[in-house]
Design a protein around this motif. Sequence first.
Motif, PDB file in Angstrom:
ATOM      1  N   MET A  89       0.825  -1.208   0.000  1.00  0.00           N
ATOM      2  CA  MET A  89       0.000   0.000   0.000  1.00  0.00           C
ATOM      3  C   MET A  89       0.861   1.260   0.000  1.00  0.00           C
ATOM      4  SD  MET A  89      -3.107  -1.106   2.599  1.00  0.00           S
ATOM      5  CE  MET A  89      -4.143   0.328   2.286  1.00  0.00           C
ATOM      6  N   LEU A  90       1.933   1.264   0.765  1.00  0.00           N
ATOM      7  CA  LEU A  90       2.815   2.439   0.815  1.00  0.00           C
ATOM      8  C   LEU A  90       3.506   2.659  -0.527  1.00  0.00           C
ATOM      9  CD1 LEU A  90       4.350   2.017   4.383  1.00  0.00           C
ATOM     10  CD2 LEU A  90       2.867   3.871   3.629  1.00  0.00           C
ATOM     11  N   ASN A  91       4.054   1.586  -1.105  1.00  0.00           N
ATOM     12  CA  ASN A  91       4.738   1.729  -2.389  1.00  0.00           C
ATOM     13  C   ASN A  91       3.790   2.193  -3.485  1.00  0.00           C
ATOM     14  OD1 ASN A  91       7.590   1.077  -2.051  1.00  0.00           O
ATOM     15  ND2 ASN A  91       6.901  -0.957  -1.428  1.00  0.00           N
ATOM     16  N   SER A  92       2.524   1.764  -3.392  1.00  0.00           N
ATOM     17  CA  SER A  92       1.536   2.192  -4.406  1.00  0.00           C
ATOM     18  C   SER A  92       1.253   3.680  -4.311  1.00  0.00           C
ATOM     19  CB  SER A  92       0.237   1.402  -4.245  1.00  0.00           C
ATOM     20  OG  SER A  92      -0.495   1.852  -3.105  1.00  0.00           O
ATOM     21  N   ARG A  93       1.557   4.281  -3.163  1.00  0.00           N
ATOM     22  CA  ARG A  93       1.350   5.716  -2.956  1.00  0.00           C
ATOM     23  C   ARG A  93       2.637   6.513  -3.125  1.00  0.00           C
ATOM     24  NH1 ARG A  93      -3.532   6.792  -0.584  1.00  0.00           N
ATOM     25  NH2 ARG A  93      -2.817   8.664   0.511  1.00  0.00           N
ATOM     26  N   GLY A  94       3.674   5.857  -3.657  1.00  0.00           N
ATOM     27  CA  GLY A  94       4.926   6.554  -3.923  1.00  0.00           C
ATOM     28  C   GLY A  94       5.837   6.690  -2.720  1.00  0.00           C
TER      29      GLY A  94
END
Length: 408
Positions: A89-94
């Motif tokens: 989830m964090l990586n998907s938000r940059g």
Amino acid sequence: MKILVQKFGGSSLTTEDCRMRAIYHIEKAIDEGYALVVVVSAMGRKGDPYATDTLLQLVRSNGNQLPRREMDMLMHTGEIISATVMCSMLNSRGIKATILTGGQANIVTSDDFTNAQIMSIDPSRILQDLHAGQVVIVPGFQGRTENWEITTLGRGGSDTTATALGVALQAEMVDIFTDVEGIMTADPRIVEEAQPLEMVTYTEICNMAHLGAKVIHPRAVEIAMQANVPIRVRSTFSDDPGTLVTTMLEIGKKGYSVQDRVVMGIAHVPNITQIKVANKEGYYDTQLQVFKTMATNNISVDFINVNPLGVAYTVHDEMGPKAARLLTDMGYEPQLLPHCAKVSVIGAGMTGVPGVMARIVEALTQEDIQILQSADSHTTIWVLVHEAEMVRAVRALHQQFNLHAHHM
């Protein structure tokens, strides 16, 4: 580099909406310039698919013969599932995020499987990733032995992981996110007027945790206390700053005197059996024989009173019959009083203050509540009451010490 450790409990990670609230707090900390270590528990509670208790039930219903070493292999997976979901989830938000298991984070423990103790932490691997601009996610509740065996830390293990990492990394703060607004003056399910506390000392919250409050595990607080790393107990679901746990000196620096607050909270523990054992005529080693026997048979004792006539102490209700059988086999005639409750009045400001016990007795007497036994320390007074009177006792004491008023 200023470091913040954030720990999210299982109830903060159960649903996507909950996890988005956790990510909100992570993004806010990053915006405030923190290098961030995020400790996660297994998602949800018993019945939820990836909760630790659910995983344990899977084994119980399939042979129920898993050795403790292999049990740790199972139990550490719930936290890893949480970590991978949060990382995605964090990586998907940059937001660049990476996962280090307890072992990879160099949390070295004893080899007491399912209840290991942290022996040392080498934070170099975490610091390397923090310097690279990563949010480091560490599954809580786990570590490794010196021989790289997987271990888990027992109850409160994720809290312990968070504060131990906070100490090892010399973090500015450890945030414990949960589903309540912070530490309350009493259990709000019992006392509707219970108030959130802005600040408490390490000693006070340790006593609250040992004596029934379940907001944070006492072992985690004790670790933070050793290095004076402040803890905030906060709600995932609000922006409220929660309760700051720190030293009496730091509270004083903020212009508030602990002595002004003689009592900060009321805690309670139900399901207790009182046991009284009289000396055998002509023998005066009762306390030695009784407590050695309890220890040998793995029965935890509490609320101990020793006097020339015998001993009185308490055990959990489920251990009462076993304790009675052991004592009878030794030739004693134990008196058991099951279904009692331990009610505790806690406050660092009560040290040396006269009249606290008098006020406790007054409040309970006015409610016709019998005190079966009592004990005290510098910061706590405990009374044993009938469990049927526990709720009234907690409410009466909360009212007696004006804890319903606004508190620091």
